[in-house]
Write a protein that holds these residues in place. Sequence first.
Motif, PDB file in Angstrom:
ATOM      1  N   ASP A  98      -3.855   5.225  10.866  1.00 51.99           N
ATOM      2  CA  ASP A  98      -4.029   6.677  10.984  1.00 51.99           C
ATOM      3  C   ASP A  98      -3.059   7.476  10.120  1.00 51.99           C
ATOM      4  O   ASP A  98      -2.796   8.641  10.411  1.00 51.99           O
ATOM      5  N   GLY A  99      -2.552   6.886   9.050  1.00 50.44           N
ATOM      6  CA  GLY A  99      -1.580   7.599   8.221  1.00 50.44           C
ATOM      7  C   GLY A  99      -2.065   7.896   6.822  1.00 50.44           C
ATOM      8  O   GLY A  99      -1.238   8.051   5.913  1.00 50.44           O
ATOM      9  N   LEU A 100      -3.392   7.983   6.614  1.00 55.48           N
ATOM     10  CA  LEU A 100      -3.915   8.158   5.258  1.00 55.48           C
ATOM     11  C   LEU A 100      -3.479   9.486   4.643  1.00 55.48           C
ATOM     12  O   LEU A 100      -3.066   9.539   3.483  1.00 55.48           O
ATOM     13  N   ASP A 101      -3.581  10.566   5.408  1.00 54.25           N
ATOM     14  CA  ASP A 101      -3.179  11.882   4.885  1.00 54.25           C
ATOM     15  C   ASP A 101      -1.706  11.867   4.486  1.00 54.25           C
ATOM     16  O   ASP A 101      -1.323  12.372   3.427  1.00 54.25           O
ATOM     17  N   LEU A 102      -0.868  11.254   5.337  1.00 55.95           N
ATOM     18  CA  LEU A 102       0.556  11.150   5.041  1.00 55.95           C
ATOM     19  C   LEU A 102       0.795  10.296   3.801  1.00 55.95           C
ATOM     20  O   LEU A 102       1.654  10.615   2.972  1.00 55.95           O
ATOM     21  N   ALA A 103       0.020   9.225   3.647  1.00 49.65           N
ATOM     22  CA  ALA A 103       0.183   8.344   2.488  1.00 49.65           C
ATOM     23  C   ALA A 103      -0.182   9.059   1.192  1.00 49.65           C
ATOM     24  O   ALA A 103       0.475   8.880   0.157  1.00 49.65           O
ATOM     25  N   LEU A 104      -1.236   9.887   1.219  1.00 50.48           N
ATOM     26  CA  LEU A 104      -1.629  10.639   0.035  1.00 50.48           C
ATOM     27  C   LEU A 104      -0.556  11.645  -0.364  1.00 50.48           C
ATOM     28  O   LEU A 104      -0.219  11.779  -1.546  1.00 50.48           O
ATOM     29  N   GLN A 105      -0.030  12.345   0.627  1.00 52.77           N
ATOM     30  CA  GLN A 105       1.014  13.323   0.333  1.00 52.77           C
ATOM     31  C   GLN A 105       2.289  12.642  -0.146  1.00 52.77           C
ATOM     32  O   GLN A 105       2.993  13.151  -1.020  1.00 52.77           O
ATOM     33  N   ARG A 106       2.571  11.486   0.426  1.00 55.01           N
ATOM     34  CA  ARG A 106       3.750  10.726   0.007  1.00 55.01           C
ATOM     35  C   ARG A 106       3.617  10.275  -1.437  1.00 55.01           C
ATOM     36  O   ARG A 106       4.593  10.283  -2.205  1.00 55.01           O
ATOM     37  N   LEU A 107       2.423   9.899  -1.833  1.00 54.40           N
ATOM     38  CA  LEU A 107       2.189   9.409  -3.188  1.00 54.40           C
ATOM     39  C   LEU A 107       2.507  10.462  -4.237  1.00 54.40           C
ATOM     40  O   LEU A 107       3.052  10.151  -5.295  1.00 54.40           O
ATOM     41  N   VAL A 108       2.182  11.723  -3.953  1.00 54.91           N
ATOM     42  CA  VAL A 108       2.387  12.779  -4.951  1.00 54.91           C
ATOM     43  C   VAL A 108       3.742  13.455  -4.840  1.00 54.91           C
ATOM     44  O   VAL A 108       4.143  14.193  -5.736  1.00 54.91           O
ATOM     45  N   SER A 109       4.464  13.203  -3.741  1.00 58.50           N
ATOM     46  CA  SER A 109       5.743  13.902  -3.543  1.00 58.50           C
ATOM     47  C   SER A 109       6.964  13.002  -3.664  1.00 58.50           C
ATOM     48  O   SER A 109       8.087  13.503  -3.756  1.00 58.50           O
ATOM     49  N   CYS A 110       6.762  11.689  -3.684  1.00 53.77           N
ATOM     50  CA  CYS A 110       7.915  10.783  -3.675  1.00 53.77           C
ATOM     51  C   CYS A 110       8.563  10.717  -5.056  1.00 53.77           C
ATOM     52  O   CYS A 110       7.992  11.121  -6.068  1.00 53.77           O
ATOM     53  N   ASP A 111       9.773  10.189  -5.061  1.00 53.88           N
ATOM     54  CA  ASP A 111      10.505   9.963  -6.299  1.00 53.88           C
ATOM     55  C   ASP A 111       9.768   8.924  -7.143  1.00 53.88           C
ATOM     56  O   ASP A 111       9.186   7.986  -6.599  1.00 53.88           O
ATOM     57  N   PRO A 112       9.784   9.062  -8.483  1.00 51.87           N
ATOM     58  CA  PRO A 112       9.079   8.087  -9.334  1.00 51.87           C
ATOM     59  C   PRO A 112       9.491   6.642  -9.079  1.00 51.87           C
ATOM     60  O   PRO A 112       8.674   5.726  -9.236  1.00 51.87           O
ATOM     61  N   THR A 113      10.735   6.408  -8.692  1.00 54.38           N
ATOM     62  CA  THR A 113      11.197   5.046  -8.434  1.00 54.38           C
ATOM     63  C   THR A 113      10.549   4.444  -7.190  1.00 54.38           C
ATOM     64  O   THR A 113      10.533   3.221  -7.033  1.00 54.38           O
ATOM     65  N   GLU A 114      10.027   5.295  -6.292  1.00 56.20           N
ATOM     66  CA  GLU A 114       9.402   4.820  -5.063  1.00 56.20           C
ATOM     67  C   GLU A 114       7.878   4.840  -5.132  1.00 56.20           C
ATOM     68  O   GLU A 114       7.208   4.444  -4.178  1.00 56.20           O
ATOM     69  N   ARG A 115       7.347   5.269  -6.259  1.00 55.22           N
ATOM     70  CA  ARG A 115       5.893   5.483  -6.329  1.00 55.22           C
ATOM     71  C   ARG A 115       5.106   4.185  -6.169  1.00 55.22           C
ATOM     72  O   ARG A 115       4.033   4.172  -5.559  1.00 55.22           O
ATOM     73  N   ARG A 116       5.620   3.090  -6.687  1.00 51.16           N
ATOM     74  CA  ARG A 116       4.893   1.828  -6.560  1.00 51.16           C
ATOM     75  C   ARG A 116       4.764   1.432  -5.092  1.00 51.16           C
ATOM     76  O   ARG A 116       3.705   0.980  -4.648  1.00 51.16           O
ATOM     77  N   HIS A 117       5.840   1.588  -4.322  1.00 50.92           N
ATOM     78  CA  HIS A 117       5.781   1.257  -2.896  1.00 50.92           C
ATOM     79  C   HIS A 117       4.847   2.219  -2.154  1.00 50.92           C
ATOM     80  O   HIS A 117       4.115   1.803  -1.241  1.00 50.92           O
ATOM     81  N   ALA A 118       4.900   3.490  -2.531  1.00 46.27           N
ATOM     82  CA  ALA A 118       4.009   4.463  -1.906  1.00 46.27           C
ATOM     83  C   ALA A 118       2.550   4.137  -2.221  1.00 46.27           C
ATOM     84  O   ALA A 118       1.675   4.274  -1.357  1.00 46.27           O
ATOM     85  N   GLN A 119       2.279   3.695  -3.447  1.00 44.44           N
ATOM     86  CA  GLN A 119       0.920   3.309  -3.823  1.00 44.44           C
ATOM     87  C   GLN A 119       0.453   2.099  -3.028  1.00 44.44           C
ATOM     88  O   GLN A 119      -0.691   2.031  -2.564  1.00 44.44           O
ATOM     89  N   ARG A 120       1.338   1.129  -2.831  1.00 46.33           N
ATOM     90  CA  ARG A 120       0.981  -0.048  -2.040  1.00 46.33           C
ATOM     91  C   ARG A 120       0.639   0.336  -0.601  1.00 46.33           C
ATOM     92  O   ARG A 120      -0.299  -0.204  -0.007  1.00 46.33           O
ATOM     93  N   CYS A 121       1.417   1.269  -0.034  1.00 44.24           N
ATOM     94  CA  CYS A 121       1.120   1.722   1.332  1.00 44.24           C
ATOM     95  C   CYS A 121      -0.271   2.337   1.400  1.00 44.24           C
ATOM     96  O   CYS A 121      -1.039   2.070   2.337  1.00 44.24           O
ATOM     97  N   LEU A 122      -0.599   3.160   0.432  1.00 45.31           N
ATOM     98  CA  LEU A 122      -1.933   3.764   0.397  1.00 45.31           C
ATOM     99  C   LEU A 122      -3.009   2.692   0.255  1.00 45.31           C
ATOM    100  O   LEU A 122      -4.042   2.735   0.935  1.00 45.31           O
ATOM    101  N   ASP A 123      -2.760   1.719  -0.611  1.00 47.18           N
ATOM    102  CA  ASP A 123      -3.724   0.640  -0.819  1.00 47.18           C
ATOM    103  C   ASP A 123      -3.992  -0.122   0.472  1.00 47.18           C
ATOM    104  O   ASP A 123      -5.150  -0.419   0.813  1.00 47.18           O
ATOM    105  N   PHE A 124      -2.945  -0.451   1.196  1.00 49.15           N
ATOM    106  CA  PHE A 124      -3.114  -1.205   2.434  1.00 49.15           C
ATOM    107  C   PHE A 124      -3.878  -0.403   3.480  1.00 49.15           C
ATOM    108  O   PHE A 124      -4.714  -0.942   4.205  1.00 49.15           O
TER     109      PHE A 124
END
Length: 282
Positions: A180-206
């Motif tokens: 139930d965290g898809l909306d949060l994952a999308l917002q995290r993807l566009v707002s996170c630091d570039p160094t964390e973007r890969r991990h944020a993308q993986r969270c969205l993928d899962f």
Amino acid sequence: MPWVLSSQMEHLSSSPSQRECERTAFSFYCAVREQLPVWLLEDMRCMEVFCWEDGQPRAFLPSEALLYALVHDHQDYARYLLNRYSVSTLRAPRCSFCCCRNNGAPHLSVAVRYDRVTILSMMMEALKDCDIQSEWRHYLDSCGGCSHVADSGKTALQLAVELSRPDCLLLLLVHGAQPDGLDLALQRLVSCDPTERRHAQRCLDFLLLFLPKPLALNCLQEEPQRWQSLLGTEVFSWLCGLSPPPLLLQSLRCLARSGPDQINALPSFLQRSSNLHFYSFF
């Protein structure tokens, strides 16, 4: 405890017995931090270490010891506690500040916050000892901590998305946590630091792999071009309800749900090649 503020410590240390409990509790904390042997820690917990509750000392509970093991990543001690006391180790201990006993899942929250993937996996295995399946599924979706705790009101899954902890997130999803965290994952993807973007993308993928059906999200409708560029045409169309899920997504969904290690077992050439955004976690 060692994280008590000086003003709180002044209030707590009102008697010699209480001060002695604080001293032994701190000694236990340090012993776990130093990764002392399990047998020694258990001797301390059962015979030498006490905490103060309702005006009298008592021994540390296994659930409290597990929190220390999580903080300091003492995997051997965590394994012993979970094997010896099973699911009772995961019961929420009484809060030392407000004296309430919450029904949440503080151990899951601590495991995610400190990224203790190995111990979290042990906890997931221990949950299988629950007699009623609905009970451990409810536990997975419970919020951790009292109202004054930083993670209050958040499930372990939401916290994993917020902190970009993809390995923890996958473990929770595989064992039945609600995605139930898809909306949060999308917002995290566009707002996170570039160094964390890969991990944020993986969270969205899962989350996409475990999402039972597309959700109507306002952000996708308000900025379609932006999200289509980030998600890819096929995934974006599916989330908007305009097309069925991509075939690769359906295939990976079956693989992911069979266990957290199955995806990493794919051949390396397959892990490196795909034109779909949700496949980027390989």
